[in-house]
Design a protein around this motif. Structure first.
Motif, PDB file in Angstrom:
ATOM      1  N   CYS A   1     -78.112  44.041  72.280  1.00  0.00           N
ATOM      2  CA  CYS A   1     -77.272  43.378  73.266  1.00  0.00           C
ATOM      3  C   CYS A   1     -78.139  42.329  73.962  1.00  0.00           C
ATOM      4  O   CYS A   1     -79.339  42.523  74.132  1.00  0.00           O
ATOM      5  N   TYR A   2     -77.515  41.233  74.345  1.00  0.00           N
ATOM      6  CA  TYR A   2     -78.247  40.123  74.950  1.00  0.00           C
ATOM      7  C   TYR A   2     -77.622  39.724  76.270  1.00  0.00           C
ATOM      8  O   TYR A   2     -76.410  39.736  76.415  1.00  0.00           O
ATOM      9  N   LEU A   3     -78.478  39.331  77.200  1.00  0.00           N
ATOM     10  CA  LEU A   3     -78.061  38.613  78.400  1.00  0.00           C
ATOM     11  C   LEU A   3     -78.664  37.225  78.230  1.00  0.00           C
ATOM     12  O   LEU A   3     -79.887  37.073  78.202  1.00  0.00           O
ATOM     13  N   PHE A   4     -77.807  36.223  78.085  1.00  0.00           N
ATOM     14  CA  PHE A   4     -78.269  34.848  77.906  1.00  0.00           C
ATOM     15  C   PHE A   4     -78.220  34.112  79.240  1.00  0.00           C
ATOM     16  O   PHE A   4     -77.283  34.288  80.027  1.00  0.00           O
ATOM     17  N   PHE A   5     -79.223  33.262  79.451  1.00  0.00           N
ATOM     18  CA  PHE A   5     -79.329  32.471  80.666  1.00  0.00           C
ATOM     19  C   PHE A   5     -79.557  31.015  80.281  1.00  0.00           C
ATOM     20  O   PHE A   5     -80.010  30.725  79.171  1.00  0.00           O
ATOM     21  N   HIS A   6     -79.273  30.105  81.182  1.00  0.00           N
ATOM     22  CA  HIS A   6     -79.472  28.687  80.916  1.00  0.00           C
ATOM     23  C   HIS A   6     -80.954  28.471  80.620  1.00  0.00           C
ATOM     24  O   HIS A   6     -81.822  28.829  81.421  1.00  0.00           O
ATOM     25  N   CYS A   7     -81.249  27.858  79.475  1.00  0.00           N
ATOM     26  CA  CYS A   7     -82.632  27.731  79.010  1.00  0.00           C
ATOM     27  C   CYS A   7     -83.460  26.731  79.814  1.00  0.00           C
ATOM     28  O   CYS A   7     -84.683  26.713  79.692  1.00  0.00           O
ATOM     29  N   GLN A   8     -82.833  25.901  80.628  1.00  0.00           N
ATOM     30  CA  GLN A   8     -83.586  24.915  81.400  1.00  0.00           C
ATOM     31  C   GLN A   8     -83.830  25.368  82.838  1.00  0.00           C
ATOM     32  O   GLN A   8     -84.219  24.572  83.681  1.00  0.00           O
TER      33      GLN A   8
ATOM     34  N   PRO B   1     -75.020  30.575  85.102  1.00  0.00           N
ATOM     35  CA  PRO B   1     -74.193  31.462  84.272  1.00  0.00           C
ATOM     36  C   PRO B   1     -74.999  32.510  83.519  1.00  0.00           C
ATOM     37  O   PRO B   1     -76.134  32.279  83.119  1.00  0.00           O
ATOM     38  N   ILE B   2     -74.368  33.661  83.337  1.00  0.00           N
ATOM     39  CA  ILE B   2     -74.907  34.745  82.524  1.00  0.00           C
ATOM     40  C   ILE B   2     -73.905  34.970  81.398  1.00  0.00           C
ATOM     41  O   ILE B   2     -72.719  35.157  81.650  1.00  0.00           O
ATOM     42  N   ARG B   3     -74.396  34.956  80.169  1.00  0.00           N
ATOM     43  CA  ARG B   3     -73.530  35.194  79.022  1.00  0.00           C
ATOM     44  C   ARG B   3     -73.971  36.490  78.352  1.00  0.00           C
ATOM     45  O   ARG B   3     -75.166  36.764  78.249  1.00  0.00           O
ATOM     46  N   LEU B   4     -73.015  37.308  77.922  1.00  0.00           N
ATOM     47  CA  LEU B   4     -73.303  38.575  77.253  1.00  0.00           C
ATOM     48  C   LEU B   4     -73.011  38.454  75.771  1.00  0.00           C
ATOM     49  O   LEU B   4     -71.992  37.879  75.389  1.00  0.00           O
ATOM     50  N   GLY B   5     -73.904  39.004  74.944  1.00  0.00           N
ATOM     51  CA  GLY B   5     -73.686  38.933  73.511  1.00  0.00           C
ATOM     52  C   GLY B   5     -74.201  40.157  72.787  1.00  0.00           C
ATOM     53  O   GLY B   5     -74.937  40.978  73.335  1.00  0.00           O
ATOM     54  N   PHE B   6     -73.810  40.267  71.520  1.00  0.00           N
ATOM     55  CA  PHE B   6     -74.240  41.365  70.659  1.00  0.00           C
ATOM     56  C   PHE B   6     -74.507  40.807  69.268  1.00  0.00           C
ATOM     57  O   PHE B   6     -73.673  40.100  68.700  1.00  0.00           O
TER      58      PHE B   6
END
Length: 131
Positions: free
Chosen positions: A67-74, A57-62
């Protein structure tokens, strides 16, 4: 667009909204170009999230002015992105790419990162995720 996701995008300042909408568009374009099937759009932790069957999954945030693109940390995603694109992208730990919402989007490295995330389960055992 999912109603909840639309409401989240509507709550962002225009400069961030336009950048995040472009990131969303790139996710859909890359999924189509790579024949990855449908993109699941939902809210995770109050932020827009995108996933395909073969991907992570890719999650978008602000937050603040970023702006952020979040990715699974593991996963190996962010460490690989850092190795490939440390000259052009900024990172937060092993979970995010950080983009200044007021600067232009570095599309080439972002597209490559999105592609690796959307195909992660197919490439996770390859050195540098097959790049």
């Amino acid at each position: 667009m999912d109603v909840g996701v639309d409401n989240i995008f509507s709550s962002y300042p225009e400069v961030a909204k336009s950048k995040l909408m472009r990131l969303r568009e790139l996710i859909y374009i890359i999924a189509q170009e790579q024949n990855l099937g449908g993109v699941e759009e939902s809210l995770k932790w109050g932020e827009p999230s995108y996933n395909v069957i073969s991907g992570s999954p890719i999650r978008l945030g602000f937050k603040g002015s970023s702006c952020y693109l979040f990715f699974h940390c593991q996963t190996k995603l962010v460490s690989t992105f850092r190795e490939l694109h440390s000259q052009s992208l900024a990172f937060e730990g092993n979970r995010a790419i950080i983009l200044n919402s007021k600067k232009s989007l570095p599309e080439y490295p972002i597209k490559e990162c999105i592609k690796l995330a959307l195909t992660y389960h197919n490439v996770k055992r390859l050195p540098l995720l097959g790049v």
